[in-house]
Each structure stands twice: as structure tokens, then as C-alpha cells.
Design an enzyme around this catalytic site. Structure first.
Site: not given
Length: 558
Positions: A52, A75, A77, A143, A199, A370, A372, A394, A447
Site C-alpha cells: 500500500d 507542507h 503533501h 507550490h 528541489d 507543475s 515545481h 527531491h 501492507d
């Protein structure tokens, strides 16, 4: 950081996020104190069957948990915060992040029943905070999610700037331009910036990354021309993108429905925290969309990556609970495919076309930009910060090496650039950057509820099962080793038995002969019997049909 003349060296250890996309996590150490920066997940690649999520190996921080002052987040994400519920089961440290970042994190913590015992500290960009002995500045950058910050962490050798995922958007949707002034101030300060971690995702792209506002213009044009339902798939975390879609729907007098678990959750969080404005009377339940004229319906959904069970994918297959694609629908996929997902996205687009939809996606229209920085923005970050040392982060290895080359061309000496591997403990001193040591690191596989209990051997078995199936040989013996019943052969994923009776019968006879030999030689040890069964079938099966199924002997004693 407290002034301490004895402290000479500063180190940063990477537990993920270099040489890969996702799983971002760093540990800053000064003396006997530690600060964790982000803790994210990576989504499994195709060869990780049944897995997973992938999270960092926390062994290093768990062994040093008494030294940890706190966790700071850039951030919201999942590749930066998704592993925190697993980390917080092992350590107890305060977490610092902006309002939206912590709002999104709360949802994950609730699922793991950790919210009550977690110390969440809301911060504001442009401010300095004392995290234990560490002084941390949160610096606004742009971002594909609101409330993203770069970090400036002050050390005895000067500040370290961790630039997070970023771009420089001159016309952001929320009007919050990146804090160029603070970045330049750090670069021009008397002590100077010790190191920049920046990044690298878009280092292969020349020029500048387009503004999010460009998407808004394209979205409005699509809404203006559509006559039937509009279905939009995008990343649930891209609240600015969601706001632009809501604005276009409002302008053209359409109702909007949300579907997909993460989309519904993120919209609720963003509305509650004031990051997303949607009039209450504009929102309809997805189950009520059929009561409205198609020209008045907009549906915002998950599934932009072609995930098998995401809402858009189910619509394309025709097995969604409430909405399925029909001729005349306009479907907008407002996202780019994450590396590895291109095949799934392509399959979903093909199915949408087969159902008669008008499909608009990145390759044919400007429905995505994007989050980025491209080359010119990466150069600008270098020129603003003026770091003594540089570490590209990144990105996959090609991104890191290209970013290192870009930095060298921008004036950073080659000896002052460090390309990291996961597990590297990078030591900074007044005169050099070097690898101090290699610490235990790598991938931990999730998993279901299992954490780290699936390793290479299990994955190898899963791969074998997926390719050639399994043969189970069942034999019943008495306590003296005499065969009472069997052998019986059961197969799964190997051959269709009704059409392969001759093969199965012949295989059964070979096992019988092999076991008869064991009986005549008084062999009763189970391990020997099992090995005999495997050997009697392995070569025979391959010679007959060129397959190598897993052979699993089952011996029962009565």
C-alpha cells in the site's frame, strides 16, 4: 540554536527523498540534539505487489529519540507528512507546521487514533520559532498546495535553508507571492547561508514554470464551451486548482458535487480553515446530480492518476455507485502523471473515449501546470540564498546530478556540492562538506496493518505466484511414515484443471513413485519428504509446459 563555542560541526542525515520521488525525510543534528524535517511516504511501484505504502526506515531516529527536539513540516503533501502516523507510534515529539498542513495531518492522525496524544503547533510564514534549542524560520514559497514553506534553520555555522518543494509564482491564486526578501536577506547576511537543500524535480525543464493562473484561464474556456456535464479529476490537495474550478462553475451557473474520499475530506478541511470558498447552496450531493440538467452539473473527483479504485477510474469502467460516463460528457484530467502511473492514466483516458466523453488532459491542453521550479527559478533560488554548500534533493538521481551541474555553472564550487544517497549523514564544517557515516536506512513496506513484515522473500513469492501460480501437493501419512491418502494435487493460477487432466494425472504418478521410494528406504523426515515432492515435480513441469510454479507440499499426520 544556543550559542556553544564547543560545537563545530553540523550534520544532516537523509532517510528518504534523494534518488527517488517521495518519502522525504531529513534529520538535522547539532551536538546531542536533533530536529526532524518532514516524514513522507512513497507510493509503491508495480513490482511491489500488494504493498500500500512505502515509508522511511525509522531505526536511526528511534535509537536517538531522547535527542529529538521536534518535527518541522514544509507542507501538507503525503510525500512529506504521510509517514508521520507511523513515526509517532515510535517517538513523541511536537510537530510544527502551517494551519493547512496540520489540518491535513489531523485527518491522518485521526485514522490512526493518534490525534489526542499528538502535540501540534501552528506556525505562520514569515515568523521565527524556537523548537527546543533550534531556531527555525518558516519562509513562504509557492507550490501546488497552499501554505508551503521553505525553512531556515539557524546553526552555529550559519543558517541551513531547506527549500522544500517550491516554485516562484508571480501571480499566485491567493496573492501570496514567495518571500524573496527573506531569502535575499539570508543570502546577504554577514554570516551567510551555510547550505541550501533545493528541489530538483523539474531541473530538466528550461525557463520558468507557468503560473497556476494559466490553468484558470484554460478551465474557464472549457466551461464556456461545454454543453453537458463537466467532470474534473485533479489532486485533492491542490486547493488552488479546486478553487479555480469552483469559480468557473459558479460563473457559468453550475452546481458542484465532490466524490472520492480524499477529495471530500480535503475540501471539508480547506473550507473549515478558510482556504477554499464554496457557497453552500452551490454544493449538491452526488446522488442528486441526476435530478439536475446535465448543463448545470460539475463533478470534482479523484482519479487523476488512474488508480484502479479511484472515482474517475470507476466511472470510466462503468461501475461507479452513482455516476458513470456517458456520451457528451466533458472530462478534464487536470494533473500530470506521476512517474510510473503513465500506463494507468492512458488506460483511463482510452476508456473515457470509448464511452463517448470529450477528454481534455495535459498532453492536449493547458489544464495542468507543475508545482515545481524549472531551471530559471532554481538559478534564482541559488542567487538569492548564495549558499556556501549545496545539496540537491527531491528527485531521482538524474535530477540530482543535473541540479548539481546547474549549481556549479551558477558559481558553487564543485567541492562544495554534495549528491546524497539515502542513509548518508552529511557533515558540514567551516572548510568542507563530507559524508560522516552511513546509517541504517531504506524502505519499510506497509501492507494493510502490517508494517515492515513484507520483505524481499515475501515479494519474491508474490511475484512467482503472479507469474506461474502454485501447485499444492497434499499427502496424509501415519506416525510410521506410511502413506495413507494421496498425493492429491491442487492448483491455483497454474492451469485450468479440466483442460489439463492428463498433465495433473502424470504429475500425481511422479509424486507417488518418489514417495514410494522414500517409504521403501524408511525415509520419514518431513523436510526430506517435502524436498522429494518438489524435486519430483520441478523439472517435469518445466519440461512439459515451460513454467515454474511455486510447489507447496502439505503433509498431514494421523
Amino acid at each position: 540554536m544556543k550559542d556553544n563555542n564547543k560545537i563545530k560541526d553540523v550534520s544532516m542525515t537523509t532517510l528518504g527523498g534523494v534518488g527517488e520521488i517521495g518519502k522525504n525525510m531529513w534529520v538535522l543534528e547539532i551536538g546531542d540534539e536533533m530536529l526532524i524535517i518532514d516524514s513522507g511516504v512513497k507510493f509503491p511501484e508495480n513490482d511491489l505487489l500488494g504493498i500500500d505504502l512505502v515509508i522511511p526506515d525509522f531505526d536511526y531516529v528511534i535509537k536517538n529519540k531522547d535527542k529529538i527536539n521536534g518535527i518541522v513540516l514544509t507542507h501538507g503533501h503525503l510525500d512529506h507528512i504521510g509517514a508521520l502516523p507511523y513515526l509517532l507510534k515510535e517517538i513523541n515529539a511536537p510537530i510544527y507546521g502551517t494551519k493547512l498542513t496540520l489540518g491535513l495531518l489531523e485527518g491522518n492522525l485521526k485514522e490512526h487514533r493518534l490525534l489526542k496524544d499528538t502535540r501540534l503547533k501552528v506556525v505562520n510564514s514569515g515568523k521565527k520559532y524556537q523548537v527546543g534549542s533550534f531556531e527555525v524560520e518558516f519562509i513562504r514559497v509557492n507550490h501546488s498546495i497552499a501554505d508551503t514553506c521553505a525553512l531556515a534553520i539557524h546553526t552555529p555555522l550559519g543558517p541551513i535553508v531547506y527549500a522544500s518543494d517550491f516554485k516562484f509564482d508571480q501571480t499566485p491564486i491567493d496573492g501570496q507571492v514567495a518571500d524573496f526578501h527573506k531569502l535575499a536577506e539570508l543570502g546577504d547576511s554577514e554570516e551567510g547561508v551555510l547550505a541550501l537543500f533545493s528541489d530538483s524535480t523539474n531541473v530538466e525543464r528550461e525557463g520558468y514554470t507557468l503560473s497556476e493562473k494559466v490553468v484558470g484561464e484554460t478551465v474557464e474556456e472549457i466551461f464556456r464551451g461545454a454543453r453537458e456535464r463537466i467532470i474534473v479529476a485533479t489532486f485533492a490537495s491542490n486547493i488552488h486548482r479546486v478553487q479555480q474550478i469552483v469559480d468557473a462553475a459558479f460563473k457559468y451557473n453550475r452546481k458542484i458535487a465532490f466524490t472520492g474520499r480524499s477529495m471530500i475530506n480535503n475540501v471539508d478541511i480547506a473550507r473549515r480553515l478558510g482556504y477554499l470558498q464554496v457557497p453552500d447552496d452551490m454544493i449538491v450531493d452526488i446522488r442528486d446530480c441526476s435530478d439536475l440538467p446535465d448543463s448545470k452539473v460539475t463533478l470534482l473527483t479523484t482519479g487523476s492518476q488512474g488508480e484502479p479504485y479511484a472515482a474517475l477510474t470507476r466511472m470510466a469502467r462503468g461501475d461507479h455507485y452513482h455516476i458513470n460516463i456517458k456520451k457528451g460528457d466533458t472530462v478534464m484530467i487536470s494533473a500530470s502523471a506521476i512517474p510510473g502511473n503513465e500506463k494507468f492514466v492512458g488506460q483511463t483516458i482510452n476508456k473515457l473515449y470509448r464511452r463517448g466523453a470529450n477528454v481534455i488532459y495535459e498532453d492536449v491542453s493547458g489544464v495542468h501546470v507543475s508545482g515545481h521550479a524549472s531551471q530559471e527559478e532554481l538559478k534564482l533560488m541559488l542567487n538569492l540564498v548564495k549558499p556556501k554548500y549545496f545539496v540537491p534533493v527531491h528527485g531521482e538521481y538524474r535530477h540530482l546530478y543535473k541540479h548539481a551541474d546547474l549549481a556549479e555553472k551558477n558559481g558553487i564550487p564543485k567541492d562544495n556540492i554534495y549528491i546524497a544517497d539515502v542513509g548518508d549523514k552529511i557533515n558540514f564544517s567551516e572548510d568542507k562538506v563530507s559524508k560522516a557515516e552511513k546509517i541504517q536506512s531504506g524502505d519499510v513496506l506497509i501492507d494493510g496493518l502490517g508494517i515492515g513484515d513484507v520483505g524481499n522473500i515475501v515479494l519474491r513469492d508474490r511475484k512467482l505466484l503472479s507469474e506461474d501460480g502454485i501447485i499444492i501437493v497434499v499427502v496424509t501419512i501415519d506416525k510410521h511414515g506410511n502413506i495413507l491418502v494421496g498425493p492429491d494435487i491442487i492448483t491455483r493460477g497454474f492451469v485450468y484443471i479440466r483442460e489439463s487432466e492428463e498433465l495433473i494425472e502424470s504429475a500425481t504418478k511422479r509424486v507417488e513413485r518418489a514417495l514410494k521410494d522414500c517409504e521403501e528406504n524408511n525415509v520419514t523426515e518431513w523436510s526430506v519428504l517435502k524436498d522429494t515432492i518438489r524435486k519430483s515435480l520441478n523439472n517435469y513441469i518445466y519440461q512439459k509446459i515451460k513454467r515454474n510454479p511455486m510447489i507447496l507440499p502439505v503433509i498431514m499426520e494421523v
